[in-house]
Design an enzyme around this catalytic site. Structure first.
Site, short mmCIF file in Angstrom:
data_model
loop_
_atom_site.label_atom_id
_atom_site.label_comp_id
_atom_site.label_asym_id
_atom_site.label_seq_id
_atom_site.Cartn_x
_atom_site.Cartn_y
_atom_site.Cartn_z
N GLU A 1 29.99 62.55 -103.23
CA GLU A 1 29.31 62.01 -104.41
C GLU A 1 29.90 60.63 -104.71
OE1 GLU A 1 26.99 61.75 -106.43
OE2 GLU A 1 27.09 63.19 -108.08
N ASP B 1 31.44 61.82 -113.57
CA ASP B 1 31.52 61.31 -114.94
C ASP B 1 31.70 62.52 -115.88
OD1 ASP B 1 31.25 59.72 -117.20
OD2 ASP B 1 29.10 59.46 -117.00
N ARG C 1 22.34 48.79 -105.95
CA ARG C 1 23.03 49.68 -105.01
C ARG C 1 23.55 48.91 -103.80
NH1 ARG C 1 21.84 55.01 -106.46
NH2 ARG C 1 19.76 55.38 -107.27
P1 IMP Z 1 27.91 63.39 -114.15
O1 IMP Z 1 26.99 64.56 -113.96
O2 IMP Z 1 27.92 62.94 -115.58
O3 IMP Z 1 29.29 63.62 -113.60
O4 IMP Z 1 27.25 62.18 -113.43
C1 IMP Z 1 27.34 61.88 -112.10
C2 IMP Z 1 26.27 60.86 -111.78
O5 IMP Z 1 26.13 59.93 -112.86
C3 IMP Z 1 26.64 60.00 -110.62
O6 IMP Z 1 26.20 60.56 -109.42
C4 IMP Z 1 25.92 58.71 -110.91
O7 IMP Z 1 24.60 58.76 -110.44
C5 IMP Z 1 25.86 58.63 -112.42
N1 IMP Z 1 26.89 57.73 -112.99
C6 IMP Z 1 27.91 58.05 -113.79
N2 IMP Z 1 28.64 56.96 -114.12
C7 IMP Z 1 28.05 55.92 -113.49
C8 IMP Z 1 28.36 54.52 -113.41
O8 IMP Z 1 29.32 54.00 -113.99
N3 IMP Z 1 27.51 53.78 -112.64
C9 IMP Z 1 26.45 54.29 -111.98
N4 IMP Z 1 26.15 55.59 -112.02
C10 IMP Z 1 26.93 56.41 -112.77
#
Ligand code: IMP
Length: 189
Positions: free
Chosen positions: A104, A108, A170
């Site tokens: 991944e 976050d 990207r």
């Molecule tokens: P989570 O489910 O909140 O852990 O999010 C994971 C996904 O959030 C990642 O695969 C990214 O697509 C997106 N994401 C989280 N933070 C960022 C960032 O700073 N830049 C770009 N995408 C992010």
């Protein structure tokens, strides 16, 4: 930088250069080669953010691996997780009895990885671990094991090397922090 011509208006500063990213891939690849020695892991790339990371990482791994992809989304075009993870496109490979390594771009809140890990375990995977390039710890909403990561990052929005903002940027070769004004501008459009 011919492809993203107004990039100076968008990027506040570079966080990781191409060389930094390469070094992270080499280090992680070495570790994964040791840890998966004698196994045939299924590498599951989380689309679309992990595309560049996955291709660089697996070429630093000296193991007999197979690759498949899964597109899961919790963000849409927003800057914050919706909290709801859904499968946009699923794996073609049966994960039963496989050692699965999810790759991944960034973790976050942790919701996406938790969803993927639980789903693949439910489908009968022998082991499910994850390798993320960036670990954004400050915003974590749930407790989740991140077995491998390249670097920690602060609570800032980063783009490049697969990471997007509204599906753009990207293709930057480096990872940069998005300017707050760029975020505001996009929100007002
Ligand atoms: P989570 O489910 O909140 O852990 O999010 C994971 C996904 O959030 C990642 O695969 C990214 O697509 C997106 N994401 C989280 N933070 C960022 C960032 O700073 N830049 C770009 N995408 C992010």
């Amino acid at each position: 930088m011919p492809k993203n011509d107004n990039i100076d208006n968008i990027i506040d500063h570079k966080l990781f250069t191409e060389q930094d990213i390469h070094n992270m891939c080499v280090k992680l690849g070495k570790q994964l080669t040791e840890d998966y020695a004698g196994k045939k892991p299924l590498i599951v790339g989380a689309l679309k953010g992990a595309i560049f990371f996955l291709t660089d990482l697996v070429r630093e791994m000296n193991v007999k691996e197979q690759i498949d992809f899964m597109d899961v989304s919790s963000y849409g075009d927003s800057l914050e997780s919706s909290g709801q993870v859904k499968i946009i496109s699923d794996l073609a490979t049966d994960v039963k009895d496989r050692d699965v390594l999810i790759v991944e771009d960034i973790v976050d809140t942790g919701l996406t990885l938790k969803f993927m890990k639980e789903l693949l375990k439910k489908r009968g995977a022998k082991s499910v671990k994850c390798c993320v390039l960036l670990n954004k710890k400050a915003n974590r909403q749930i407790d989740i094991d991140v077995e491998y990561y390249g670097s920690k990052v602060g609570n800032e929005f980063v783009v490049g090397y697969g990471l997007d903002f509204m599906s753009f940027y990207r293709n930057l070769r480096y990872i940069g922090v998005l300017k707050p004004e760029a975020i505001k501008l996009a929100a007002n459009k």
